[in-house]
Design a protein around this motif. Structure first.
Motif, PDB file in Angstrom:
ATOM      1  N   GLU A 334      31.323 -32.379 -69.612  1.00  0.00           N
ATOM      2  CA  GLU A 334      32.247 -33.457 -69.273  1.00  0.00           C
ATOM      3  C   GLU A 334      32.030 -34.762 -70.035  1.00  0.00           C
ATOM      4  O   GLU A 334      32.921 -35.615 -70.042  1.00  0.00           O
ATOM      5  CB  GLU A 334      32.175 -33.722 -67.766  1.00  0.00           C
ATOM      6  N   MET A 335      30.870 -34.947 -70.653  1.00  0.00           N
ATOM      7  CA  MET A 335      30.693 -36.162 -71.444  1.00  0.00           C
ATOM      8  C   MET A 335      31.552 -36.101 -72.696  1.00  0.00           C
ATOM      9  O   MET A 335      31.698 -35.045 -73.324  1.00  0.00           O
ATOM     10  CB  MET A 335      29.221 -36.348 -71.847  1.00  0.00           C
ATOM     11  N   ALA A 336      32.109 -37.246 -73.059  1.00  0.00           N
ATOM     12  CA  ALA A 336      32.887 -37.320 -74.284  1.00  0.00           C
ATOM     13  C   ALA A 336      31.960 -37.285 -75.491  1.00  0.00           C
ATOM     14  O   ALA A 336      30.804 -37.703 -75.427  1.00  0.00           O
ATOM     15  CB  ALA A 336      33.715 -38.604 -74.303  1.00  0.00           C
ATOM     16  N   THR A 337      32.481 -36.784 -76.587  1.00  0.00           N
ATOM     17  CA  THR A 337      31.760 -36.897 -77.858  1.00  0.00           C
ATOM     18  C   THR A 337      32.185 -38.207 -78.534  1.00  0.00           C
ATOM     19  O   THR A 337      33.173 -38.835 -78.159  1.00  0.00           O
ATOM     20  CB  THR A 337      32.091 -35.724 -78.787  1.00  0.00           C
ATOM     21  N   SER A 339      33.515 -38.606 -81.385  1.00  0.00           N
ATOM     22  CA  SER A 339      34.831 -38.484 -82.025  1.00  0.00           C
ATOM     23  C   SER A 339      35.946 -38.482 -80.989  1.00  0.00           C
ATOM     24  O   SER A 339      36.978 -39.131 -81.185  1.00  0.00           O
ATOM     25  CB  SER A 339      34.887 -37.207 -82.865  1.00  0.00           C
ATOM     26  N   SER A 340      35.760 -37.766 -79.847  1.00  0.00           N
ATOM     27  CA  SER A 340      36.842 -37.695 -78.859  1.00  0.00           C
ATOM     28  C   SER A 340      37.048 -39.015 -78.143  1.00  0.00           C
ATOM     29  O   SER A 340      38.155 -39.327 -77.709  1.00  0.00           O
ATOM     30  CB  SER A 340      36.553 -36.593 -77.835  1.00  0.00           C
ATOM     31  N   ALA A 341      35.984 -39.808 -78.009  1.00  0.00           N
ATOM     32  CA  ALA A 341      36.094 -41.077 -77.294  1.00  0.00           C
ATOM     33  C   ALA A 341      36.451 -42.239 -78.212  1.00  0.00           C
ATOM     34  O   ALA A 341      36.671 -43.355 -77.747  1.00  0.00           O
ATOM     35  CB  ALA A 341      34.782 -41.377 -76.571  1.00  0.00           C
ATOM     36  N   GLY A 342      36.488 -42.003 -79.521  1.00  0.00           N
ATOM     37  CA  GLY A 342      36.774 -43.085 -80.443  1.00  0.00           C
ATOM     38  C   GLY A 342      35.655 -44.108 -80.495  1.00  0.00           C
ATOM     39  O   GLY A 342      35.892 -45.309 -80.686  1.00  0.00           O
ATOM     40  N   VAL A 343      34.411 -43.633 -80.312  1.00  0.00           N
ATOM     41  CA  VAL A 343      33.249 -44.517 -80.340  1.00  0.00           C
ATOM     42  C   VAL A 343      32.522 -44.343 -81.665  1.00  0.00           C
ATOM     43  O   VAL A 343      32.241 -43.211 -82.084  1.00  0.00           O
ATOM     44  CB  VAL A 343      32.297 -44.206 -79.164  1.00  0.00           C
ATOM     45  N   SER A 344      32.190 -45.430 -82.305  1.00  0.00           N
ATOM     46  CA  SER A 344      31.437 -45.354 -83.549  1.00  0.00           C
ATOM     47  C   SER A 344      30.027 -44.899 -83.255  1.00  0.00           C
ATOM     48  O   SER A 344      29.419 -45.322 -82.282  1.00  0.00           O
ATOM     49  CB  SER A 344      31.388 -46.723 -84.234  1.00  0.00           C
ATOM     50  N   GLY A 345      29.464 -44.067 -84.088  1.00  0.00           N
ATOM     51  CA  GLY A 345      28.086 -43.647 -83.879  1.00  0.00           C
ATOM     52  C   GLY A 345      27.905 -42.194 -84.203  1.00  0.00           C
ATOM     53  O   GLY A 345      28.647 -41.600 -84.966  1.00  0.00           O
ATOM     54  N   GLY A 346      26.927 -41.599 -83.569  1.00  0.00           N
ATOM     55  CA  GLY A 346      26.542 -40.237 -83.873  1.00  0.00           C
ATOM     56  C   GLY A 346      25.314 -40.261 -84.737  1.00  0.00           C
ATOM     57  O   GLY A 346      25.154 -41.135 -85.576  1.00  0.00           O
ATOM     58  N   GLY A 347      24.409 -39.333 -84.500  1.00  0.00           N
ATOM     59  CA  GLY A 347      23.171 -39.299 -85.269  1.00  0.00           C
ATOM     60  C   GLY A 347      22.170 -40.282 -84.709  1.00  0.00           C
ATOM     61  O   GLY A 347      22.181 -40.633 -83.554  1.00  0.00           O
ATOM     62  N   GLU A 348      21.264 -40.783 -85.545  1.00  0.00           N
ATOM     63  CA  GLU A 348      20.152 -41.599 -85.092  1.00  0.00           C
ATOM     64  C   GLU A 348      20.478 -43.088 -85.144  1.00  0.00           C
ATOM     65  O   GLU A 348      21.379 -43.532 -85.855  1.00  0.00           O
ATOM     66  CB  GLU A 348      18.931 -41.340 -86.000  1.00  0.00           C
ATOM     67  N   GLY A 349      19.733 -43.858 -84.395  1.00  0.00           N
ATOM     68  CA  GLY A 349      19.693 -45.297 -84.581  1.00  0.00           C
ATOM     69  C   GLY A 349      20.731 -46.083 -83.834  1.00  0.00           C
ATOM     70  O   GLY A 349      21.420 -45.598 -82.967  1.00  0.00           O
ATOM     71  N   ARG A 436      39.314 -31.718 -59.268  1.00  0.00           N
ATOM     72  CA  ARG A 436      37.980 -32.017 -59.770  1.00  0.00           C
ATOM     73  C   ARG A 436      38.056 -32.643 -61.157  1.00  0.00           C
ATOM     74  O   ARG A 436      38.829 -32.196 -61.999  1.00  0.00           O
ATOM     75  CB  ARG A 436      37.126 -30.744 -59.837  1.00  0.00           C
ATOM     76  N   PRO A 437      37.254 -33.667 -61.408  1.00  0.00           N
ATOM     77  CA  PRO A 437      37.268 -34.277 -62.738  1.00  0.00           C
ATOM     78  C   PRO A 437      36.594 -33.363 -63.761  1.00  0.00           C
ATOM     79  O   PRO A 437      35.849 -32.457 -63.406  1.00  0.00           O
ATOM     80  CB  PRO A 437      36.466 -35.565 -62.537  1.00  0.00           C
ATOM     81  N   GLY A 438      36.857 -33.642 -65.019  1.00  0.00           N
ATOM     82  CA  GLY A 438      36.172 -32.887 -66.059  1.00  0.00           C
ATOM     83  C   GLY A 438      37.133 -32.357 -67.103  1.00  0.00           C
ATOM     84  O   GLY A 438      38.353 -32.492 -67.009  1.00  0.00           O
ATOM     85  N   ARG A 439      36.540 -31.729 -68.121  1.00  0.00           N
ATOM     86  CA  ARG A 439      37.308 -31.208 -69.253  1.00  0.00           C
ATOM     87  C   ARG A 439      37.395 -29.687 -69.252  1.00  0.00           C
ATOM     88  O   ARG A 439      38.009 -29.109 -70.142  1.00  0.00           O
ATOM     89  CB  ARG A 439      36.648 -31.672 -70.560  1.00  0.00           C
ATOM     90  N   VAL A 440      36.754 -29.039 -68.288  1.00  0.00           N
ATOM     91  CA  VAL A 440      36.759 -27.579 -68.274  1.00  0.00           C
ATOM     92  C   VAL A 440      38.139 -27.080 -67.860  1.00  0.00           C
ATOM     93  O   VAL A 440      38.650 -27.457 -66.805  1.00  0.00           O
ATOM     94  CB  VAL A 440      35.698 -27.042 -67.303  1.00  0.00           C
ATOM     95  N   PRO A 441      38.787 -26.242 -68.683  1.00  0.00           N
ATOM     96  CA  PRO A 441      40.110 -25.722 -68.307  1.00  0.00           C
ATOM     97  C   PRO A 441      40.016 -24.776 -67.115  1.00  0.00           C
ATOM     98  O   PRO A 441      38.968 -24.198 -66.831  1.00  0.00           O
ATOM     99  CB  PRO A 441      40.575 -24.988 -69.567  1.00  0.00           C
ATOM    100  N   VAL A 442      41.160 -24.625 -66.436  1.00  0.00           N
ATOM    101  CA  VAL A 442      41.231 -23.822 -65.213  1.00  0.00           C
ATOM    102  C   VAL A 442      42.258 -22.714 -65.412  1.00  0.00           C
ATOM    103  O   VAL A 442      43.371 -22.962 -65.908  1.00  0.00           O
ATOM    104  CB  VAL A 442      41.638 -24.691 -64.007  1.00  0.00           C
ATOM    105  N   LEU A 443      41.899 -21.506 -65.021  1.00  0.00           N
ATOM    106  CA  LEU A 443      42.841 -20.385 -64.989  1.00  0.00           C
ATOM    107  C   LEU A 443      42.936 -19.894 -63.554  1.00  0.00           C
ATOM    108  O   LEU A 443      41.937 -19.439 -62.985  1.00  0.00           O
ATOM    109  CB  LEU A 443      42.386 -19.266 -65.922  1.00  0.00           C
ATOM    110  N   VAL A 444      44.098 -20.000 -62.954  1.00  0.00           N
ATOM    111  CA  VAL A 444      44.323 -19.579 -61.570  1.00  0.00           C
ATOM    112  C   VAL A 444      45.050 -18.242 -61.589  1.00  0.00           C
ATOM    113  O   VAL A 444      46.170 -18.141 -62.103  1.00  0.00           O
ATOM    114  CB  VAL A 444      45.161 -20.622 -60.797  1.00  0.00           C
ATOM    115  N   ASP A 445      44.438 -17.217 -61.016  1.00  0.00           N
ATOM    116  CA  ASP A 445      45.027 -15.888 -61.010  1.00  0.00           C
ATOM    117  C   ASP A 445      44.811 -15.272 -59.615  1.00  0.00           C
ATOM    118  O   ASP A 445      43.708 -14.801 -59.311  1.00  0.00           O
ATOM    119  CB  ASP A 445      44.377 -15.031 -62.099  1.00  0.00           C
ATOM    120  N   CYS A 446      45.833 -15.289 -58.739  1.00  0.00           N
ATOM    121  CA  CYS A 446      47.190 -15.661 -59.073  1.00  0.00           C
ATOM    122  C   CYS A 446      47.827 -16.359 -57.870  1.00  0.00           C
ATOM    123  O   CYS A 446      47.311 -16.280 -56.758  1.00  0.00           O
ATOM    124  CB  CYS A 446      48.011 -14.427 -59.453  1.00  0.00           C
TER     125      CYS A 446
END
Length: 541
Positions: A334-337, A339-349, A436-446
């Protein structure tokens, strides 16, 4: 068969988890132990992100010990059965904590010495009425130890078949810290004096007695740590053997096992003696107050998640650590990356602390209704749409039926067909899942089966319509609104009423009408509607 199924955790998945953590919106290593634990969960499941370790089942095994005759505990042996009944009635600490965290408690009498009333919450797996006094002979026979191990394996396998995605160890048995200390001493090659503690209230004199008793027993039996079954038979308890089987089965099915205190750690030492790869599937719940835990955890290569000074047992330390285990997996989902959050950074420092870039609007996840008749390929097509998702919440619109072997087998067959990292949720509360919050997709069957259960619960098949109509309308309204409001990608499977055979009865026509109304309302709120015929999808909306 269980031992043959145990393989090392996936090093590739662990590496993918470490890489994922470098992409999440945080400085590297800033989540501390949770990052390593998330990697372990990924390695266990061979999936990154790993499936959420929920629901959880606590396997509580109860047994008595003949060595109590040597004065190693201040408690009378009758307390074992008294506490067993207390657990069955939901009044023990483990019941309270399990209710708080939504975990299931499964209690098995594997070796209680005292008669007790039958209770629906207690499974009868009694191998013998308590162990023998291991200061004068073996605690049990090899066959009895083997039977207890098998009970633990069956308990874990049934829990997993019923949906458990995390196993927690629990036990009850007066005097069981003494055989536990003996087991730790044997499997770690440590002097008994370094592993024996006060247990449940022993004074200094009693600790000295326990040390003498264990030392003399090891001299008598000369147990070989390379033969774990013989070690358990000589100086262990029936609950230790059952816990060892419970742990082995968890590893064989690639399910994380959260250890409680000394008793569980000693059983884990036996399981690891059978198969060193078991270490990969173990999580230490708590540090505990017994010195033997520290020795055992060092042998197992584990770091405890909490240290609350616990010395109760029952599985309390394992269940208190459960939220941390769940959190380690959830942050990876559920945490944004960056790139997906539009935040500068990634890697060290310091780049990780850079100010956010201009807000990037995110497209609302798409909702899709998938319609079709029986054997139309609608479910298969819906599953294919999520084939590349790192995790999926698969919602089976049913309720668990552990008492129905055929149903359990059918559910397990469906689980085996789906990817291992998909989480199956058996529930009728679709509103809760969609909210429920989050990014995990849901498949309801049926939805068809969901509506059938609504009819069953309301007695709509044979009651006058005015008696059930308001409640059904409320349920439909809540579901439709949940579909419209969800922030997750959702696929909902349902039968198209014109493509199925409905009995030409009043109740059949009534159900057909209600299903058509449900499909129409859901379709109006979904972004896409697909009709499957002979396995061929046609987009209607």
């Amino acid at each position: 068969m269980t031992l043959k199924a145990i393989t090392p955790a996936s090093a590739a998945a662990v590496a993918r988890a470490a890489e994922l953590h470098t992409q999440l919106t945080k400085p590297p290593g800033s989540l501390g132990v949770l990052e390593g634990l998330g990697g372990k969960l990924a390695g266990i499941a061979d999936a990154c992100p790993p499936p959420l370790p929920t629901p959880a089942t606590i396997g509580v095994f109860a047994g008595d010990h003949g060595v109590c005759a040597q004065g190693v505990t201040p408690w009378p042996q009758e307390v074992t059965v008294q506490m067993l009944m207390n657990m069955a009635q939901g009044g023990a600490a483990i019941n309270v904590l399990a209710r708080q965290l939504g975990a299931r408690v499964v209690i098995t009498d594997v070796g209680v010495a005292t008669d007790h009333p039958a209770h629906d919450a207690i499974r009868d797996g009694n191998v013998r009425r308590g162990t023998a006094d291991f200061t004068v002979g073996p605690a049990m026979t090899l066959d009895q130890a083997r039977s207890a191990v098998a009970i633990g394996i069956r308990t874990a396998e049934q829990a997993i078949s019923e949906g458990a995605r995390c196993l927690l160890t629990g036990e009850m048995g007066i005097g069981n810290t003494t055989p536990s200390s003996a087991l730790v001493a044997v499997f770690t090659g440590t002097d008994p004096a370094a592993v024996i503690g006060r247990g449940a209230g022993a004074d200094e004199a009693m600790v000295a007695t326990k040390t003498r008793v264990v030392t003399e027993a090891l001299a008598l039996h000369q147990p070989d740590p390379a033969d774990p079954l013989a070690v358990l038979a000589a100086i262990g308890g029936l609950e230790h053997a059952a816990l060892a089987g419970f742990i082995l089965a968890g590893a064989a099915h690639r399910v994380p096992v959260v250890l409680d205190g000394l008793i569980a750690c000693s059983a884990a030492c036996a399981a690891v003696a059978w198969s060193p790869s078991v270490r990969d599937y173990l999580v230490s719940g708590h540090a505990g107050a017994e010195p033997g835990i520290t020795v055992a955890l060092a042998h197992l290569g584990l770091q405890p998640l909490v240290d609350l000074g616990l010395r109760l047992g029952e599985g309390t330390g394992a269940v208190l650590a459960l939220p941390l285990v769940e959190a380690a997996a959830r942050v990876m989902h559920e945490m944004a990356t960056f790139s997906s959050a539009g935040v500068s950074g990634g890697g060290e420092g310091p780049a990780h602390t850079a100010a956010p870039a201009a807000a990037v609007p995110s497209e609302r996840p798409k909702t899709t209704l998938v319609l079709g008749g029986a054997r139309s390929g609608k479910s298969h097509w819906a599953e294919q749409q999520l084939a590349d998702a790192p995790a999926v919440d698969y919602v089976a619109t049913s309720q668990p039926r552990p008492e129905d072997p055929e149903w359990v087998a059918r559910v397990q067959a469906h689980r085996n067909r789906r990817p291992q990292h998909w989480q199956t949720i058996e529930t009728l509360d679709l509103v809760d899942v969609l909210a429920r919050p989050g990014r995990v997709p849901v498949l309801v069957d049926c939805l068809t089966l969901w509506l059938t259960h609504q009819f069953d619960a309301l007695g709509a098949w044979d009651r006058p319509e005015p008696e059930w109509r308001p409640a059904l309308d409320r349920a439909l309204d809540a579901l439709v609104e949940a579909v419209a409001d969800t922030g997750r990608r959702v696929l909902l499977v349902s039968n198209e009423v014109g493509s199925g055979v409905v009995p030409p009865t009043p109740s059949g026509r009534l159900f057909q009408d209600e299903l058509g109304r449900l499909n129409s309302r859901v379709a109006a709120r979904c972004d896409h509607v697909v009709l499957c015929t002979a396995g061929i999808p046609q987009q209607l909306k």
